[in-house]
Design a protein around this motif. Structure first.
Motif, PDB file in Angstrom:
ATOM      1  N   VAL A   3     100.907  60.837  37.562  1.00 23.37           N
ATOM      2  CA  VAL A   3     101.880  59.919  38.839  1.00 23.37           C
ATOM      3  C   VAL A   3     102.483  59.019  37.673  1.00 23.37           C
ATOM      4  N   GLY A   4     103.461  58.989  37.714  1.00 23.07           N
ATOM      5  CA  GLY A   4     104.632  57.607  36.866  1.00 23.07           C
ATOM      6  C   GLY A   4     104.848  58.178  35.157  1.00 23.07           C
ATOM      7  N   ALA A   5     105.373  57.720  34.532  1.00 23.71           N
ATOM      8  CA  ALA A   5     105.096  58.076  33.054  1.00 23.71           C
ATOM      9  C   ALA A   5     104.761  56.305  32.052  1.00 23.71           C
ATOM     10  N   SER A  19      98.375  50.856  33.924  1.00 20.85           N
ATOM     11  CA  SER A  19      98.167  50.281  35.283  1.00 20.85           C
ATOM     12  C   SER A  19      98.452  50.292  35.829  1.00 20.85           C
ATOM     13  N   ALA A  20     100.104  50.041  35.654  1.00 22.34           N
ATOM     14  CA  ALA A  20     101.062  50.822  37.470  1.00 22.34           C
ATOM     15  C   ALA A  20     100.233  52.075  37.001  1.00 22.34           C
ATOM     16  N   ARG A  21     100.433  53.231  36.509  1.00 18.63           N
ATOM     17  CA  ARG A  21     100.317  54.561  37.000  1.00 18.63           C
ATOM     18  C   ARG A  21      98.806  53.948  38.451  1.00 18.63           C
ATOM     19  N   ILE A  22      97.946  53.687  37.413  1.00 16.12           N
ATOM     20  CA  ILE A  22      96.864  54.036  38.127  1.00 16.12           C
ATOM     21  C   ILE A  22      97.125  53.123  39.601  1.00 16.12           C
ATOM     22  N   VAL A  23      97.695  51.970  39.630  1.00 17.75           N
ATOM     23  CA  VAL A  23      97.715  50.799  40.551  1.00 17.75           C
ATOM     24  C   VAL A  23      98.787  52.476  41.684  1.00 17.75           C
ATOM     25  N   GLU A  24      99.663  52.692  41.673  1.00 17.02           N
ATOM     26  CA  GLU A  24     100.198  54.040  42.281  1.00 17.02           C
ATOM     27  C   GLU A  24      99.254  54.756  42.835  1.00 17.02           C
ATOM     28  N   ALA A  25      98.408  55.475  41.817  1.00 17.91           N
ATOM     29  CA  ALA A  25      97.890  56.576  42.327  1.00 17.91           C
ATOM     30  C   ALA A  25      96.698  55.809  43.488  1.00 17.91           C
ATOM     31  N   VAL A  26      96.335  54.989  43.278  1.00 20.95           N
ATOM     32  CA  VAL A  26      95.607  54.258  44.182  1.00 20.95           C
ATOM     33  C   VAL A  26      95.733  54.178  45.375  1.00 20.95           C
ATOM     34  N   ARG A  31      91.588  56.473  48.484  1.00 21.22           N
ATOM     35  CA  ARG A  31      90.642  55.346  48.144  1.00 21.22           C
ATOM     36  C   ARG A  31      90.350  56.469  47.290  1.00 21.22           C
ATOM     37  N   ILE A  32      90.379  56.746  46.264  1.00 19.93           N
ATOM     38  CA  ILE A  32      89.688  57.779  45.343  1.00 19.93           C
ATOM     39  C   ILE A  32      88.895  57.138  44.527  1.00 19.93           C
ATOM     40  N   THR A  33      88.122  58.186  43.489  1.00 19.24           N
ATOM     41  CA  THR A  33      87.237  58.087  42.569  1.00 19.24           C
ATOM     42  C   THR A  33      88.081  58.278  41.292  1.00 19.24           C
ATOM     43  N   GLN A  34      86.832  57.433  39.941  1.00 18.35           N
ATOM     44  CA  GLN A  34      88.142  57.820  38.559  1.00 18.35           C
ATOM     45  C   GLN A  34      88.036  59.183  38.142  1.00 18.35           C
ATOM     46  N   VAL A  35      86.712  59.700  38.824  1.00 19.27           N
ATOM     47  CA  VAL A  35      87.188  61.187  37.929  1.00 19.27           C
ATOM     48  C   VAL A  35      88.673  61.882  38.484  1.00 19.27           C
ATOM     49  N   ALA A  73      80.223  58.984  42.674  1.00 19.64           N
ATOM     50  CA  ALA A  73      81.376  58.587  41.682  1.00 19.64           C
ATOM     51  C   ALA A  73      81.347  57.097  41.874  1.00 19.64           C
ATOM     52  N   GLN A  74      82.441  56.260  41.831  1.00 23.89           N
ATOM     53  CA  GLN A  74      82.847  54.737  41.905  1.00 23.89           C
ATOM     54  C   GLN A  74      84.200  55.199  42.442  1.00 23.89           C
ATOM     55  N   GLU A  75      84.117  54.751  43.593  1.00 25.84           N
ATOM     56  CA  GLU A  75      85.616  55.215  44.296  1.00 25.84           C
ATOM     57  C   GLU A  75      86.548  54.005  43.983  1.00 25.84           C
ATOM     58  N   VAL A  76      87.715  53.801  44.219  1.00 21.12           N
ATOM     59  CA  VAL A  76      88.925  52.563  44.326  1.00 21.12           C
ATOM     60  C   VAL A  76      89.575  52.419  44.841  1.00 21.12           C
ATOM     61  N   SER A  77      89.580  51.746  45.269  1.00 23.88           N
ATOM     62  CA  SER A  77      91.154  51.646  46.356  1.00 23.88           C
ATOM     63  C   SER A  77      92.325  50.318  46.125  1.00 23.88           C
ATOM     64  N   LEU A  78      92.651  49.983  47.076  1.00 23.83           N
ATOM     65  CA  LEU A  78      93.562  48.707  46.539  1.00 23.83           C
ATOM     66  C   LEU A  78      92.551  47.184  47.085  1.00 23.83           C
TER      67      LEU A  78
END
Length: 389
Positions: A3-5, A19-26, A31-35, A73-78
């Motif tokens: 996701v992203g470049a 950071s932008a790539r991670i935010v766009e993926a989330v 909801r997505i785990t860190q793995v 696992a650690q789940e990440v969301s906005l």
């Protein structure tokens, strides 16, 4: 699927790009785990962990402990906002409404039957009333609602008018404007297949899947390809699986073409062979009878599934999705419908012989939940509750 470049430049620029790539993926996966974040972004687990901690401190994301495949696992969301969004699915015979803030934890949900050939004005009135009732049930008001995502059968053009699909009596109706006028809120209209695909990506069987295909089979057939958590729209007509030609000398479709999949796998196509033995039957009645073991209804469902399976196998051969999710009314017949689709995919030597490749949707309100996610994406985390259409 990355996701992203990464942008060239200093270490600071690199951190910002990551950071932008991670935010766009989330944002894409909800909801997505860190793995899983490491997998879809191509960043190392350590880099993902460090950036997630920074974003958490900045209030951009929120985390919670969860379990995936038996492992913690650690789940990440906005991070959640106080504004509410509404997801609506208007189908040929049902109306679904769900309500949630940007954390996407549902505050309220309701599903109602609709009469045959329901009118646009009456149904939009019911929709507005149901939204107000759900808001009241959770102690909110219309002022707390920032926007409404509305999913409808096969849409035309920019997505504000139903086209050659189930809601044929709604053609040339400015649905977004009419509902926005009733609610005084922003309204986003999308195809039900796209909303279903987004819902499965955020909350269902396509979570963490880089390339996934959602196929919605009800009164007509439609599909949506998800790539990196984002719907692939092409030039505007991507996903019109029901208009793929499966019988070159077949019946004329509503679109004007001959032998489209919709001519053999639509509600009308299923009902016609049963007319002599069963009399006129709605799609819902056929689905119920097939699920109850009626031989004739099971046969027409299996025939339709074989045709859908051939079209899905062609699409899978070209696109190589990691998973195909089948939703819509016909998916409710279970293996009667799913088995011929799986068999069609197994018959293609280039496709993996994996029964887990094709799965049914597990939530009858997944299309409405996808529409909810899309309106939250559109209004953004900073949207206030006073946003108007």
């Amino acid at each position: 699927m990355f996701v992203g470049a990464v942008a060239p430049g200093s270490q600071g620029s690199l951190r910002e790009a990551n950071s932008a790539r991670i935010v766009e993926a989330v944002k894409a996966y909800g909801r997505i785990t860190q793995v899983e974040l490491s997998s879809v972004t191509g960043l190392s687990a350590a880099t993902v962990s460090n950036i997630v901690k920074q974003l958490l401190d900045q209030g951009v994301v929120q985390t919670r402990a969860t379990t995936r495949s038996g492992r913690r696992a650690q789940e990440v969301s906005l991070a959640a906002s106080s504004s509410l969004g509404v997801g609506v699915h208007i189908a040929s015979r049902s109306l679904s409404v769900v309500l949630a803030d940007s954390s996407m934890a549902l505050s309220g949900a309701q599903r109602l039957p609709l009469p045959v050939e329901h009118r646009s004005d009456t149904t939009l009135d019911r929709t507005a009333l149901l939204i107000a009732e759900l808001a009241d049930q959770v102690g909110a008001s219309m002022d707390d609602i920032a926007g409404v995502g509305l999913a409808i059968p096969t849409a035309l053009g920019a997505g504000v008018r139903p086209g050659l699909g189930a809601l044929t009596g709604w053609i040339d109706v400015d649905i977004d404007q009419l509902l926005a006028a009733r609610l005084q809120r922003q309204v986003l209209v999308v195809r039900e297949a796209e909303a279903g695909a987004v819902g499965e990506t955020r909350f269902g069987a396509l979570r963490g899947v880089g390339v996934g295909l959602f196929v919605h089979v009800a009164d007509t057939v439609d599909a949506c390809l998800m790539v990196g958590g984002v719907p692939f729209r092409g030039a505007g007509s991507a996903g019109a699986l029901g208009h793929v030609r499966v019988e070159p000398g077949g019946a004329i479709c509503r679109c004007g073409g001959r032998g489209c999949l919709n001519t053999v796998a639509s509600a009308e196509a299923l009902a016609e062979p049963l007319r002599v033995s069963h009399g006129p039957m709605s799609l819902r009645a056929i689905v119920r009878a097939a699920a109850d073991g009626d031989p004739g209804c099971r046969q027409v469902v299996a025939d339709a599934a074989a045709a859908v399976g051939g079209a899905v196998a062609d699409a899978a051969t070209l696109l190589a999705p990691q998973r195909v999710v089948i939703g819509g009314d016909l998916a409710a017949t279970g293996e009667v419908f799913l088995a011929p689709i799986r068999e069609a995919l197994r018959s293609r030597p280039v496709l993996p012989r994996d029964d887990g490749l094709v799965v049914p949707t597990e939530d009858p309100q997944m299309v409405a939940r996808g529409a909810l996610a899309l309106i939250h994406d559109a209004i953004g985390p900073a949207a206030g509750a006073s946003s108007e259409g």
